[in-house]
Design a protein around this motif. Structure first.
Motif, PDB file in Angstrom:
ATOM      1  N   ALA A  60       0.823  -1.208   0.000  1.00  0.00           N
ATOM      2  CA  ALA A  60       0.000   0.000   0.000  1.00  0.00           C
ATOM      3  C   ALA A  60       0.856   1.257   0.000  1.00  0.00           C
ATOM      4  O   ALA A  60       0.519   2.249  -0.632  1.00  0.00           O
TER       5      ALA A  60
ATOM      6  N   PHE B 246      -4.939   2.970   2.389  1.00  0.00           N
ATOM      7  CA  PHE B 246      -5.569   2.308   1.247  1.00  0.00           C
ATOM      8  C   PHE B 246      -6.854   1.597   1.655  1.00  0.00           C
ATOM      9  O   PHE B 246      -7.856   1.654   0.946  1.00  0.00           O
ATOM     10  N   HIS B 247      -6.834   0.923   2.811  1.00  0.00           N
ATOM     11  CA  HIS B 247      -8.024   0.164   3.207  1.00  0.00           C
ATOM     12  C   HIS B 247      -9.199   1.068   3.563  1.00  0.00           C
ATOM     13  O   HIS B 247     -10.336   0.601   3.660  1.00  0.00           O
TER      14      HIS B 247
ATOM     15  N   MET C   1      -9.930   3.936   1.772  1.00  0.00           N
ATOM     16  CA  MET C   1     -10.306   4.741   0.612  1.00  0.00           C
ATOM     17  C   MET C   1     -11.719   4.429   0.146  1.00  0.00           C
ATOM     18  O   MET C   1     -12.170   3.279   0.227  1.00  0.00           O
ATOM     19  N   GLU C   2     -12.383   5.455  -0.371  1.00  0.00           N
ATOM     20  CA  GLU C   2     -13.668   5.240  -1.022  1.00  0.00           C
ATOM     21  C   GLU C   2     -13.441   4.604  -2.385  1.00  0.00           C
ATOM     22  O   GLU C   2     -12.322   4.570  -2.892  1.00  0.00           O
ATOM     23  N   ALA C   3     -14.529   4.131  -2.982  1.00  0.00           N
ATOM     24  CA  ALA C   3     -14.405   3.338  -4.209  1.00  0.00           C
ATOM     25  C   ALA C   3     -13.695   4.109  -5.318  1.00  0.00           C
ATOM     26  O   ALA C   3     -12.794   3.577  -5.977  1.00  0.00           O
TER      27      ALA C   3
ATOM     28  N   GLU D 119     -11.715   6.772  -5.062  1.00  0.00           N
ATOM     29  CA  GLU D 119     -10.321   7.032  -4.693  1.00  0.00           C
ATOM     30  C   GLU D 119      -9.477   5.789  -4.903  1.00  0.00           C
ATOM     31  O   GLU D 119      -8.346   5.856  -5.404  1.00  0.00           O
ATOM     32  N   ARG D 120     -10.024   4.662  -4.490  1.00  0.00           N
ATOM     33  CA  ARG D 120      -9.299   3.399  -4.634  1.00  0.00           C
ATOM     34  C   ARG D 120      -9.030   3.092  -6.099  1.00  0.00           C
ATOM     35  O   ARG D 120      -7.912   2.705  -6.472  1.00  0.00           O
TER      36      ARG D 120
ATOM     37  N   HIS E  36      -6.326   5.411  -7.393  1.00  0.00           N
ATOM     38  CA  HIS E  36      -5.024   5.062  -6.815  1.00  0.00           C
ATOM     39  C   HIS E  36      -4.460   3.809  -7.477  1.00  0.00           C
ATOM     40  O   HIS E  36      -3.270   3.755  -7.813  1.00  0.00           O
ATOM     41  N   LEU E  37      -5.300   2.800  -7.682  1.00  0.00           N
ATOM     42  CA  LEU E  37      -4.829   1.565  -8.309  1.00  0.00           C
ATOM     43  C   LEU E  37      -4.370   1.824  -9.741  1.00  0.00           C
ATOM     44  O   LEU E  37      -3.358   1.263 -10.191  1.00  0.00           O
TER      45      LEU E  37
ATOM     46  N   LEU F  93      -1.061  -5.386  -2.542  1.00  0.00           N
ATOM     47  CA  LEU F  93      -1.995  -5.109  -3.642  1.00  0.00           C
ATOM     48  C   LEU F  93      -2.193  -6.296  -4.570  1.00  0.00           C
ATOM     49  O   LEU F  93      -3.101  -6.289  -5.396  1.00  0.00           O
TER      50      LEU F  93
ATOM     51  N   ASP G 165      -5.631  -7.891  -4.829  1.00  0.00           N
ATOM     52  CA  ASP G 165      -6.734  -7.139  -5.415  1.00  0.00           C
ATOM     53  C   ASP G 165      -6.886  -7.509  -6.890  1.00  0.00           C
ATOM     54  O   ASP G 165      -5.996  -7.253  -7.700  1.00  0.00           O
TER      55      ASP G 165
END
Length: 637
Positions: free
Chosen positions: A196, A223-224, A226-228, A230-231, A234-235, A272, A275
């Motif tokens: 992360a 990271f855990h 984060m809103e959808a 934002e996530r 970021h990814l 990560l 994911d």
């Protein structure tokens, strides 16, 4: 009583893989059938604000979930790792005739590290034939003593025994890789450990660490949490940065050879890797066979029904590698590995009386009007500047990440007086890198706007084309019909470096208004931040003259800029970030023509050594002219 094998031999081992935000554990039985059976595995979250006692509670809860430590700390063997994010790794060579190799390695690390050498736990690992005493290539690792002591204190407070070794998590993955993919060991392999807060891309062959590239991340929220949306952003950002970095991590020659231009394998592990969305994003940019590093491929994993969190296993690669190392230690067959608890002997000194704590008389209070010592005031100024530039100007540039060594002092206390000049020099160097990177990114965007985005856009009228450093763009305009709009959108995704994240359109009579936005990463940016740049920090006294030169050069190029209201300067006692907002009207040229003229001007200024970073550039269509808005910034001492 601790669990023991049916033969009454070695008890199980527990590996604790500490990350900045997670603690992963693996319990393994070294003997039995099957050998090296994983008994249990799991993960707990570590919050940024946790203190040592909270960490101890987390560790205690983990140990109670393992067979070895349910009956107390005497039952099993413990091994641990620290996160790569705050570690320093360095491959170094020592001349063959060197008599005192440890002293030479310590000297080399003293030149590399920004703080005194005794602030760090150090260890060195010979590369090549580990049994050969004449090995001259070493992997050096350094980690802050204070961090190591905090971890050991938390383990002790949790009732755990002292660990048999303390490794760096990324390097522990090599043990998991070697045990599960022995057929791949001779191949040119790149391992991507994506956590992360940091990513390590490193080359390996025959089980050796052959160099790598670290990308450190500082997300605004964990990271855990984060809103959808934002996530997702970021990814996407992380996947793109890793894909670009593969050129530097895998393409660099090794020992003067060009054999590393094409990696044969790429493996993914780390937080990560669990994911699925991230794996799919990353897979699209891979140029070599790409797979998850499965630590349970040849090592028997835990019961999937009892421990579903352990699958897919790639996030547990470091923990499994640590456990395998501890099993080898129990069996007396361990390969040489780094151990931050194994300190090299200090230089010999004459024996003397035990040290005593000096008792100093209290210093008299100074009147309120007294000024602080110069070094302390300078330190406060540096701290204020870094915080203000990051928060006020929102500059998120990899150059600041690369400057972490120099700015480590911000977290761990003010520098001593002799270090002030070196900190100031490092700050000016990183400021210059920011300016240079912003200039290059803006020029690259204008080049693509001039040559690839606008010339073939039949039926398209651009009303606004804006680029904001470091990588954001917006395109607004009017499409003659839906077919023209579709062709324009399809052409955008083919432009190198463009990441189209938002597409909107709405009817406007027979035409369509549109808005496209996203990110733009200059193709040449990969590795550019590591190049040498001149000192682009100017003095306050000469700033007015420098601005005048810039405006005169712009006028010669056809841009008569007028000054608009700009944000207030961000100031500290000895340093200032000074922004300017400029506007110019260009008659009636097309957007592509305006982009080309502006690109040529900024390129000329770049090669002249202009001290102005380009924070934002915008081209807007007015009724009778093309309007250029330019936001620039200079760092002043």
């Amino acid at each position: 009583m601790a669990f023991r094998s049916s033969m009454g031999k070695a008890s199980s081992v527990v590996a604790l893989d500490f990350g900045p935000s997670t603690l992963r554990f693996v319990e393994m039985m070294p003997e039995g059938n099957p050998k090296n059976q994983v008994l249990s595995a799991g993960v707990v979250t570590l919050e940024a604000g946790d203190d040592a006692s909270t960490h101890a509670d987390r560790i205690r809860s983990v140990l109670r979930r393992t067979v070895a430590f349910r009956a107390g700390p005497q039952g099993g063997t413990l091994i641990a790792s620290v996160p790569l994010r705050h570690a320093f790794l360095r491959l170094t060579e020592v001349p063959e005739e060197t008599e005192d190799v440890p002293a030479a390695l310590r000297w080399d690390m003293a030149q590399y590290l920004a703080r005194p050498l005794d602030w760090y736990a150090l260890d060195f690992l010979p590369q090549g034939d580990a049994e050969a005493s004449h090995a001259q290539r070493y992997l050096a690792a350094a980690y802050r003593h204070s961090e190591v002591e905090t971890l050991l204190a938390a383990l002790a407070a949790a009732g755990a025994p002292a660990p048999v070794a303390l490794d760096i998590d990324a390097l522990a993955t090599l043990d998991a890789f070697a045990a599960n993919y022995p057929e791949c060991l001779p191949e040119r392999t790149v391992i991507v450990k994506a956590d992360a807060e940091a990513t390590l891309l490193f080359r390996t062959r025959n089980g050796e660490y052959l160099g790598g590239l670290v990308q450190r991340e500082s997300p605004d929220v964990p990271f855990h949490a984060m809103e959808a949306h934002e996530r997702a952003e970021h990814l996407l950002h992380r996947a793109r940065m890793i894909t670009l970095a593969l050129g530097g991590a895998a393409g660099a020659p090794h020992n003067g050879s060009a054999e590393w231009t094409e990696p044969e394998r790429i493996f993914l592990c780390g937080d990560l890797s669990g994911d699925a969305d991230f794996r799919e994003l990353l897979k699209t940019g891979m140029q070599a066979p790409f797979a998850l590093l499965n630590p349970f491929r040849k090592v028997s994993g835990p019961d999937p029904d009892a421990y579903p969190v352990a699958y897919p296993g790639a996030p547990f690669a470091a923990a499994v590698g640590l456990a395998l190392r501890a099993c080898d230690l129990q069996a007396g067959a361990a390969r040489p590995r780094l151990n931050l608890l194994r300190h090299l002997p200090a230089p010999e000194r004459e024996p003397g009386p035990p040290p005593r704590r000096k008792v100093r008389a209290p210093k008299p209070l100074k009147p309120r009007g007294d000024r602080r010592p110069a070094a302390k005031r300078l330190w406060i100024a540096f701290g204020l500047l870094v915080a203000a530039v990051l928060a006020g100007l929102a500059i998120r540039n990899p150059a600041w990440v690369q400057g972490r060594i120099a700015f480590d002092a911000i977290r761990f206390g003010p520098p001593k007086a002799p270090e002030v000049d070196s900190v100031r020099l490092a700050l000016e160097n990183e400021a210059s890198r920011i300016v240079s990177a912003q200039q290059r990114s803006a020029i690259a965007w204008l080049t693509e706007l001039e040559t690839a985005i606008l010339p073939d856009s039949v039926g398209i009228r651009i009303s606004r084309a804006a680029f904001t450093s470091p990588d954001g763009f917006v395109l607004q305009g009017l499409a003659k019909n839906s077919e023209a709009m579709s062709r324009f959108q399809e052409s955008l995704v083919l432009v190198p470096g463009i990441d189209l994240r938002r597409s909107e359109s709405r009817p406007a009579g027979r035409a369509f208004e549109f808005l496209f936005s996203g990110g733009f990463l200059a193709p040449e940016k990969n590795g550019a931040d590591s190049t040498e740049v001149p000192n682009l920090v100017t003095s306050r006294d000469s700033l007015a003259e420098t601005v005048s030169h810039f405006l005169r050069a712009a006028a010669d190029a056809g841009f008569v800029f007028e000054s608009l209201a700009a944000p207030a300067p961000t100031s500290a006692e000895t340093f200032e970030a000074r922004p300017f907002r400029l506007r110019s009207a260009l008659g009636q040229p097309g957007a592509a023509d305006a982009s080309g003229r502006l690109r040529a001007f900024l390129e000329h200024e770049y090669w002249k050594g202009s001290p102005f970073g380009i924070q934002r550039v915008s081209l807007e269509n007015a009724a009778d002219s093309q309007i250029v808005f330019l936001d620039i910034m200079a760092f002043c001492r």
